[in-house]
Design a protein around this motif. Structure first.
Motif, PDB file in Angstrom:
ATOM      1  N   GLU A   1     -18.623   3.200   3.996  1.00  0.00           N
ATOM      2  CA  GLU A   1     -17.624   3.730   3.076  1.00  0.00           C
ATOM      3  C   GLU A   1     -17.430   5.178   2.914  1.00  0.00           C
ATOM      4  O   GLU A   1     -16.688   5.727   2.583  1.00  0.00           O
ATOM      5  N   ASP A   2     -18.731   5.787   2.661  1.00  0.00           N
ATOM      6  CA  ASP A   2     -19.114   7.119   2.522  1.00  0.00           C
ATOM      7  C   ASP A   2     -18.489   7.843   3.641  1.00  0.00           C
ATOM      8  O   ASP A   2     -17.729   9.057   3.504  1.00  0.00           O
ATOM      9  N   TYR A   3     -18.607   7.376   4.767  1.00  0.00           N
ATOM     10  CA  TYR A   3     -17.963   8.031   6.027  1.00  0.00           C
ATOM     11  C   TYR A   3     -16.516   8.062   6.090  1.00  0.00           C
ATOM     12  O   TYR A   3     -15.890   8.902   6.246  1.00  0.00           O
ATOM     13  N   ALA A   4     -15.927   6.852   5.834  1.00  0.00           N
ATOM     14  CA  ALA A   4     -14.720   6.551   5.573  1.00  0.00           C
ATOM     15  C   ALA A   4     -13.945   7.381   4.725  1.00  0.00           C
ATOM     16  O   ALA A   4     -12.796   8.167   4.826  1.00  0.00           O
ATOM     17  N   HIS A   5     -14.521   7.584   3.551  1.00  0.00           N
ATOM     18  CA  HIS A   5     -14.175   8.432   2.237  1.00  0.00           C
ATOM     19  C   HIS A   5     -14.112   9.954   2.935  1.00  0.00           C
ATOM     20  O   HIS A   5     -12.988  10.447   2.713  1.00  0.00           O
ATOM     21  N   LYS A   6     -15.154  10.222   3.464  1.00  0.00           N
ATOM     22  CA  LYS A   6     -15.151  11.837   3.865  1.00  0.00           C
ATOM     23  C   LYS A   6     -14.378  12.073   4.934  1.00  0.00           C
ATOM     24  O   LYS A   6     -13.802  13.300   4.987  1.00  0.00           O
ATOM     25  N   ASN A   7     -13.854  10.937   5.715  1.00  0.00           N
ATOM     26  CA  ASN A   7     -12.747  11.363   6.779  1.00  0.00           C
ATOM     27  C   ASN A   7     -11.347  10.851   6.603  1.00  0.00           C
ATOM     28  O   ASN A   7     -10.675  11.034   7.319  1.00  0.00           O
ATOM     29  N   GLY A   8     -11.344  10.764   5.201  1.00  0.00           N
ATOM     30  CA  GLY A   8     -10.040  10.746   4.680  1.00  0.00           C
ATOM     31  C   GLY A   8      -9.036   9.432   5.178  1.00  0.00           C
ATOM     32  O   GLY A   8      -8.027   9.180   5.004  1.00  0.00           O
ATOM     33  N   PHE A   9      -9.888   8.257   5.332  1.00  0.00           N
ATOM     34  CA  PHE A   9      -9.347   6.912   5.454  1.00  0.00           C
ATOM     35  C   PHE A   9      -8.828   6.423   4.441  1.00  0.00           C
ATOM     36  O   PHE A   9      -9.483   6.514   3.196  1.00  0.00           O
ATOM     37  N   GLU A  10      -8.005   5.326   4.498  1.00  0.00           N
ATOM     38  CA  GLU A  10      -7.036   4.917   3.222  1.00  0.00           C
ATOM     39  C   GLU A  10      -7.956   3.766   2.695  1.00  0.00           C
ATOM     40  O   GLU A  10      -8.439   2.933   3.307  1.00  0.00           O
ATOM     41  N   ARG A  11      -8.017   3.910   1.532  1.00  0.00           N
ATOM     42  CA  ARG A  11      -8.903   2.958   0.620  1.00  0.00           C
ATOM     43  C   ARG A  11      -7.723   1.858   0.225  1.00  0.00           C
ATOM     44  O   ARG A  11      -6.506   1.864  -0.085  1.00  0.00           O
ATOM     45  N   LYS A  12      -8.147   0.512   0.186  1.00  0.00           N
ATOM     46  CA  LYS A  12      -7.330  -0.292  -0.357  1.00  0.00           C
ATOM     47  C   LYS A  12      -8.205  -1.687  -0.717  1.00  0.00           C
ATOM     48  O   LYS A  12      -9.290  -2.018  -0.088  1.00  0.00           O
ATOM     49  N   ASN A  13      -7.436  -2.100  -1.845  1.00  0.00           N
ATOM     50  CA  ASN A  13      -8.247  -3.484  -2.292  1.00  0.00           C
ATOM     51  C   ASN A  13      -7.926  -4.791  -1.335  1.00  0.00           C
ATOM     52  O   ASN A  13      -6.766  -4.912  -1.177  1.00  0.00           O
ATOM     53  N   MET A  14      -8.653  -5.018  -0.612  1.00  0.00           N
ATOM     54  CA  MET A  14      -8.398  -6.154   0.561  1.00  0.00           C
ATOM     55  C   MET A  14      -8.436  -7.485   0.239  1.00  0.00           C
ATOM     56  O   MET A  14      -7.945  -8.357   0.857  1.00  0.00           O
ATOM     57  N   LEU A  15      -8.670  -7.736  -1.026  1.00  0.00           N
ATOM     58  CA  LEU A  15      -8.506  -9.070  -1.525  1.00  0.00           C
ATOM     59  C   LEU A  15      -7.340  -9.393  -2.078  1.00  0.00           C
ATOM     60  O   LEU A  15      -6.696  -8.913  -2.935  1.00  0.00           O
ATOM     61  N   THR A  16      -6.512 -10.072  -1.315  1.00  0.00           N
ATOM     62  CA  THR A  16      -5.276 -10.890  -1.757  1.00  0.00           C
ATOM     63  C   THR A  16      -5.262 -12.051  -2.641  1.00  0.00           C
ATOM     64  O   THR A  16      -6.256 -12.716  -2.777  1.00  0.00           O
ATOM     65  N   ASP A  17      -4.170 -12.381  -3.613  1.00  0.00           N
ATOM     66  CA  ASP A  17      -4.221 -13.322  -4.391  1.00  0.00           C
ATOM     67  C   ASP A  17      -4.358 -14.730  -3.450  1.00  0.00           C
ATOM     68  O   ASP A  17      -4.798 -15.756  -3.917  1.00  0.00           O
ATOM     69  N   ARG A  18      -3.639 -14.642  -2.411  1.00  0.00           N
ATOM     70  CA  ARG A  18      -3.754 -15.767  -1.472  1.00  0.00           C
ATOM     71  C   ARG A  18      -5.326 -15.974  -0.898  1.00  0.00           C
ATOM     72  O   ARG A  18      -5.765 -17.264  -0.914  1.00  0.00           O
ATOM     73  N   ALA A  19      -5.993 -15.104  -0.661  1.00  0.00           N
ATOM     74  CA  ALA A  19      -7.350 -15.102  -0.324  1.00  0.00           C
ATOM     75  C   ALA A  19      -8.015 -15.781  -1.395  1.00  0.00           C
ATOM     76  O   ALA A  19      -9.025 -16.553  -1.156  1.00  0.00           O
ATOM     77  N   LYS A  20      -7.783 -15.179  -2.597  1.00  0.00           N
ATOM     78  CA  LYS A  20      -8.790 -15.590  -3.662  1.00  0.00           C
ATOM     79  C   LYS A  20      -8.554 -17.268  -3.789  1.00  0.00           C
ATOM     80  O   LYS A  20      -9.247 -18.065  -4.275  1.00  0.00           O
ATOM     81  N   LEU A  21      -7.162 -17.830  -3.891  1.00  0.00           N
ATOM     82  CA  LEU A  21      -6.941 -18.866  -3.677  1.00  0.00           C
ATOM     83  C   LEU A  21      -7.589 -19.783  -2.828  1.00  0.00           C
ATOM     84  O   LEU A  21      -8.251 -21.040  -3.213  1.00  0.00           O
TER      85      LEU A  21
END
Ligand code: SD4
Length: 317
Positions: free
Chosen positions: A108-128
């Motif tokens: 995650e540190d590497y992704a952040h430093k290299n400008g990759f897009e963050r996103k909450n990957m947990l959808t309501d459907r996956a939670k169900l």
């Protein structure tokens, strides 16, 4: 000549888009990334990227990898949370001299430093899905480790370069920090442009026991057709696992050589895969095994329609 082969029906939209790129002469690495990203971005594919099913703590931890068959460069991330396209982070890591495989916070540190897009990957459907599975497991004592659908895609471009990439949320209800085969070179994927490539889906813990993607490439290097290489490797590993451990987990593989010839093998019923080549428009097939040989047929329109309704059906808890 160009070609692509992928695990599962869910890759077909991605390989359709990437096919246009390969037809126009674009690099195999770019094309495979494009195809995997489309699977990662689609919320109804519940085992890859956005909408992927969570671990037992209800966190979406993702594994992904990328390999370049010309240079043999590999990049991989595992147990990464909250980044939109793990495959792109893996591809970027493949360009580094060292530190090519990063896990968890490091990834995650590497992704952040290299400008990759963050996103909450947990959808309501996956939670169900999670709530439902938790309830079923408590009520009926089901094994939560079922349902598997990693995307793995092999590409061959007009210059003869081959690449492979994988992406997965791993096993549903896995332990926090559990990593499967998909991020592991030789197990979940392998490619060598001088020979061909292979990629796996199924029970990572068992796929790893046979380093099965590497084994298939090795068999192709000995001169075996991809179909024969896939059948030999899957039958052997399946047999060894049953002999030594009493049972074998799900093992499903696709492979392609550097002439664009391809093969598939599985020890489950109705394993779907997607293929496109310069001579074949994107097609979904359904594979089965009979007497140690894999057979396959084109998925019917009825099957495709039923799939579409199934993945979007409301989840009843
Ligand atoms: C894993 N092989 O993490 C992955 C799961 C999988 O299709 O293939 N799903 O073990």
């Amino acid at each position: 000549m160009w070609a692509m082969i992928a695990t599962w029906r869910m890759a077909v939209e991605g390989i359709t888009k990437a096919s246009e790129q390969l037809e126009s002469g674009i690099d195999a690495g770019y094309a495979v990334e494009t195809a995997v990203k489309m699977v990662e971005d689609y919320p109804f594919y519940k085992s890859v990227g956005y909408g992927g099913l969570p671990n037992e703590n209800c966190e979406v931890e993702l594994d992904a990898a990328y390999m370049d068959g010309d240079t043999l460069s590999i990049g991989a991330v595992a147990s990464i949370k909250d980044y939109k396209n793990p495959v792109s982070i893996a591809k970027k890591l493949s360009e580094e001299k060292v530190n090519n495989f990063l896990v968890g916070i490091g990834a995650e540190d590497y992704a952040h430093k290299n400008g990759f897009e963050r996103k909450n990957m947990l959808t309501d459907r996956a939670k169900l899905h999670y709530e439902k599975k938790k309830k079923e497991t408590l009520d009926k004592g089901l094994n939560p480790y079922d349902g598997h659908d990693t995307v793995g895609i092999i590409s061959l471009d007009k210059n003869g370069k081959m690449c492979v990439a994988t992406s997965t949320s791993g096993l549903f209800m896995k332990k926090r920090g559990r990593i499967g085969d998909s991020a592991l070179s030789g197990s979940g994927f392998y490619v060598d442009s001088e020979v061909g490539g292979a990629t796996a889906t199924g029970l990572g813990e068992d796929l790893m026991k046979g380093c099965i993607s590497y084994e298939i490439v090795r068999l192709m290097k000995e001169g075996k057709h991809p179909q024969e290489a896939c059948d030999i490797a899957v039958n052997n590993l399946d047999k060894e696992l049953i002999k030594r451990r009493g049972k074998a987990g799900d093992l499903s593989l696709v492979a392609m050589n550097n002439k664009g010839e391809w093969g598939v093998a599985t020890n489950i019923e109705n394993f779907t895969f997607s293929v496109a080549t310069s001579n074949l428009s994107p097609t979904v097939y359904i594979a089965n095994r009979k007497d140690g040989k894999t057979t396959y047929e084109v998925a019917s329109k009825e099957w495709m329609d039923a799939y579409e309704s199934r993945i979007k059906a409301p989840i009843e808890i």
